[in-house]
Design an enzyme around this catalytic site. Sequence first.
Site, short mmCIF file in Angstrom:
data_model
loop_
_atom_site.label_atom_id
_atom_site.label_comp_id
_atom_site.label_asym_id
_atom_site.label_seq_id
_atom_site.Cartn_x
_atom_site.Cartn_y
_atom_site.Cartn_z
N LYS B 49 0.83 -1.30 0.08
CA LYS B 49 -0.11 0.01 -0.01
C LYS B 49 0.87 1.12 0.03
CE LYS B 49 -3.97 -1.78 0.14
NZ LYS B 49 -5.02 -1.57 -1.12
N SER B 263 -3.61 -12.71 3.17
CA SER B 263 -4.03 -12.23 1.91
C SER B 263 -3.05 -12.79 0.99
CB SER B 263 -4.41 -10.88 1.74
OG SER B 263 -3.09 -10.36 2.24
#
Lengths: 133, 321
Positions: B49, B263
Amino acid sequence: MAIEVRIPTILRSYTGGAKVVEGAGDTLGDLLTDLDSRHAGLKARLVTDAGALHRFVNVYVNDEDVRFLGALDAKLNDGDSVTILPAVAGGAFGFAAAAAISQHRAAAAAISQHRAAAAAIAPRVARSAVAAR
Amino acid sequence: MARYDSLLEACGGTPLVGLPRLSPTVPEGAPPVRLWAKLEDRNPTGSIKDRAALFMVRAAEEAGRLRPGDTILEPTSGNTGISLAMVAKLRGYRLVCVMPENVSTERVQLLRMYGAEIIFSAAAGGSNQAVATAKQISAEHPDWVMLYQYGNEANARAHYETTGPELLHDLPTITHFVAGLGTTGTLMGTGRYLREKVDGIQVVAAEPRYGELVYGLRNIDEGYVPELYDATVLSRRFSVGTRDAVLRTRQLVEVEGIFAGFSTGAILHAALAVAHEAVRDGRRADVAFVVCDGGWKYLSTGAYGGTLADAEDALEGQLWA
């Protein structure tokens, strides 16, 4: 020919509360028609009047999204597992909050436009108030 | 080795490492099928991110939306918040994160440490309360800047301009790119770049399938698809359940020594599926997938030890990706 279908909580009112039901069909469309004969109204929640999968419904055959397998024409085989889910992937909280805020961005933009307009008018209003005196 | 003028310059340029032990074995004489991991945990705050946060802030600065001292508002309890907090600190902004009060203590501590302010919504109200709180805050503070990662083109552009070119440079023979589907920024940006450059590239999405508690009574008529999402960029999309994600996360550290979050396990599960298909079909494959972050932030879930069933129970009701 039996295909296992997992039903999300929100649609279990159509399956008498059952989490998993069985159905048959050569394609996803056939399967949904078959399911609808025993669980009336289910198909209409998943397929639009135009005959496409509803935008906010995701259907997976053996964990793969059917939209990439031909959607309602996706081929099915005996023993396949079908999962139906609402579209909330990737963080339900983030999506929910982001969806709410995207609606409000328009409102916020309107507010700032309104303020800019008010600021542009303000000096003229002030001058005219002085002139009136 | 490399030297940078500041931490922001050190974003991206992550290593791509082969996974010789997890890659499937092919029959003698058959073309090779290889798995490659893009280690995005090597970014400044430890997740992919950082790329999106940096690009979104820069784009807002260039557009004149962000000026020194401004406040950024983002509803996130995850990696984006941590990345934005770091970028905001170094670029001179205030960051306010909105999140439910029941997120893990690591998240809250990390965000505060990086300098973010946190507004909690009541845990009992679930996502409905989070929506209400987010609406209220954005209405009360129209001057705060929402970068809104789900619809911000700079999120996808970060990957079009950095992640995609890095992958192609390091692996010109790439046949598959596999990543997680959240905001969809990674897949849209990297996927578009690779589709332009590599004939026949397969862009594969791995989407987390959480426990039932997460989906709850969510109404199908009020679903949400991120504005960034364009299905034509993807070749395939897999839904990966909690158990498979945990299994692969554990395999990755046990077999290849890569300690990642859940994830990443979901993404590896999809990568292995396409790799095994290639073996079955006798096709050559170089499958690159994203390691989104390290496992540190998820240790308190307890899902790295015990049986898979225990781990599944521990993650029930949690947004693990």
